[in-house]
Enzyme design. Structure first.
Site, mmCIF file in Angstrom:
data_model
loop_
_atom_site.group_PDB
_atom_site.id
_atom_site.type_symbol
_atom_site.label_atom_id
_atom_site.label_comp_id
_atom_site.label_asym_id
_atom_site.label_seq_id
_atom_site.Cartn_x
_atom_site.Cartn_y
_atom_site.Cartn_z
ATOM 1 N N ASP A 60 1.257 4.946 2.971
ATOM 2 C CA ASP A 60 0.399 3.878 3.490
ATOM 3 C C ASP A 60 1.176 2.631 3.916
ATOM 4 O OD1 ASP A 60 -2.552 4.603 3.257
ATOM 5 O OD2 ASP A 60 -1.863 5.155 1.255
ATOM 6 N N ARG A 85 0.736 2.319 -3.802
ATOM 7 C CA ARG A 85 1.016 1.310 -2.777
ATOM 8 C C ARG A 85 1.783 0.101 -3.317
ATOM 9 N NH1 ARG A 85 -3.247 0.098 1.584
ATOM 10 N NH2 ARG A 85 -1.258 -0.665 2.373
ATOM 11 N N HIS A 160 -12.771 -1.932 1.929
ATOM 12 C CA HIS A 160 -12.390 -3.341 1.740
ATOM 13 C C HIS A 160 -13.484 -4.278 2.249
ATOM 14 C CE1 HIS A 160 -7.952 -1.919 2.006
ATOM 15 N NE2 HIS A 160 -8.151 -2.340 0.775
ATOM 16 N N CYS A 247 -5.457 -3.934 9.422
ATOM 17 C CA CYS A 247 -4.649 -3.338 8.341
ATOM 18 C C CYS A 247 -3.171 -3.242 8.696
ATOM 19 C CB CYS A 247 -5.130 -1.921 8.026
ATOM 20 S SG CYS A 247 -6.813 -1.864 7.432
HETATM 21 N N1 GLY Z 1 -5.220 4.604 3.546
HETATM 22 C C1 GLY Z 1 -5.403 3.215 3.356
HETATM 23 C C2 GLY Z 1 -5.658 2.903 1.942
HETATM 24 O O1 GLY Z 1 -6.379 3.664 1.305
HETATM 25 O O2 GLY Z 1 -5.167 1.934 1.407
#
Ligand code: GLY
Length: 257
Positions: A60, A85, A160, A247
């Site tokens: 990501d 992440r 989000h 994003c």
């Molecule tokens: N694929 C973007 C996220 O889930 O953060």
């Protein structure tokens, strides 16, 4: 000079986090081409692209928005809600320190930049599967001394907060009212997205420009009627990774205080 910070796409993009979408095959070469077109559009809107280092092992990593939130006074490095992440933030901090003083969100807070929506001196934070109440408290501690107010808003039906709302002008927003109540934003006109385009909030605005994607023809028509110079790009492969236009960049405007 205004800057858009971006990162090249990982060859593992198809292994990205997904929350509300089913997994579909992603054509990596096409995704890379679409990301190049996105960067070109940002340049047309007046931004200089600053590239973060490649992170091939972070699926990501291209979705840099979630790693930082930039204000005129400082920037906040987040602590993303998805554990996979969290390694994305270090390289963002190294680059952002060239533009702003930094504050850091710390455990047990989790915060994705996609959950932070700023209207003037009011910061709204989506309480989503990625961002929690402790993040609201920490952002308040950092930003209240600078004159900001911070509010948490529950986000239940999409990834989000910024999946459900986009700022068009200071007094005008596009919103999906099925996912987010306009009552959170009194005094601001909230234009509902077309019912056929639940993700139609997928818009970036700067000066005379409005950027959207080929997936949202009704939204594009609405923006064109408002007189913006419309840029429409195909982001089909990035959309399969549950990403909107915002994003894939962190915007640093030339408004440092
Ligand atoms: N694929 C973007 C996220 O889930 O953060």
């Amino acid at each position: 000079m205004p800057v858009a910070i971006t990162r090249p796409i990982s060859p593992k993009l198809a292994e990205c986090e997904l929350t509300y979408l089913d997994r579909k095959p992603i054509e990596i070469h096409l995704a890379k081409e679409q990301h190049r077109v996105y960067e070109n559009a940002l340049e047309k809107m007046g931004y200089t692209i600053r590239l973060l280092p490649k992170k091939p092992d972070l699926p990501d990593g291209v979705f840099v928005e979630d790693t930082a939130v930039v204000f005129p006074e400082r920037a906040i490095i987040t602590r993303p809600g998805a554990e996979s992440r969290r390694p994305e933030t270090e390289s963002m901090a190294k680059v952002l320190q060239d533009y702003r003083d930094l504050s850091f969100i710390k455990a047990p807070a989790t915060l994705d930049g996609g959950d932070v929506f700023v209207l003037g001196k009011h910061i709204f934070i989506g309480l989503s599967k990625r961002s929690n109440g402790e993040a609201v408290r920490q952002v308040d501690e950092i930003m209240r001394p600078l004159g900001y107010r911070v509010s948490g808003i529950p986000v239940r039906h999409c990834l989000h907060l910024k999946t459900a709302v986009a700022r068009i002008e200071d007094d005008l927003m596009l919103i999906n009212p099925k996912w987010l109540s306009p009552a959170h934003f009194p005094g601001i006109h909230c234009e509902p997205v077309h019912p056929d385009e639940p993700y139609g909030t997928n818009v970036m605005r700067r000066d005379k420009f409005a950027l959207t994607t080929t997936a949202f023809p009704y939204t594009a028509e609405w923006l064109a009627r408002r007189g913006y110079d419309l840029i429409v790009i195909d982001q089909s492969e990035l959309a399969k990774a549950e990403a909107g236009l915002t994003c894939s960049s962190v915007i640093v405007e030339d408004n440092q205080i």
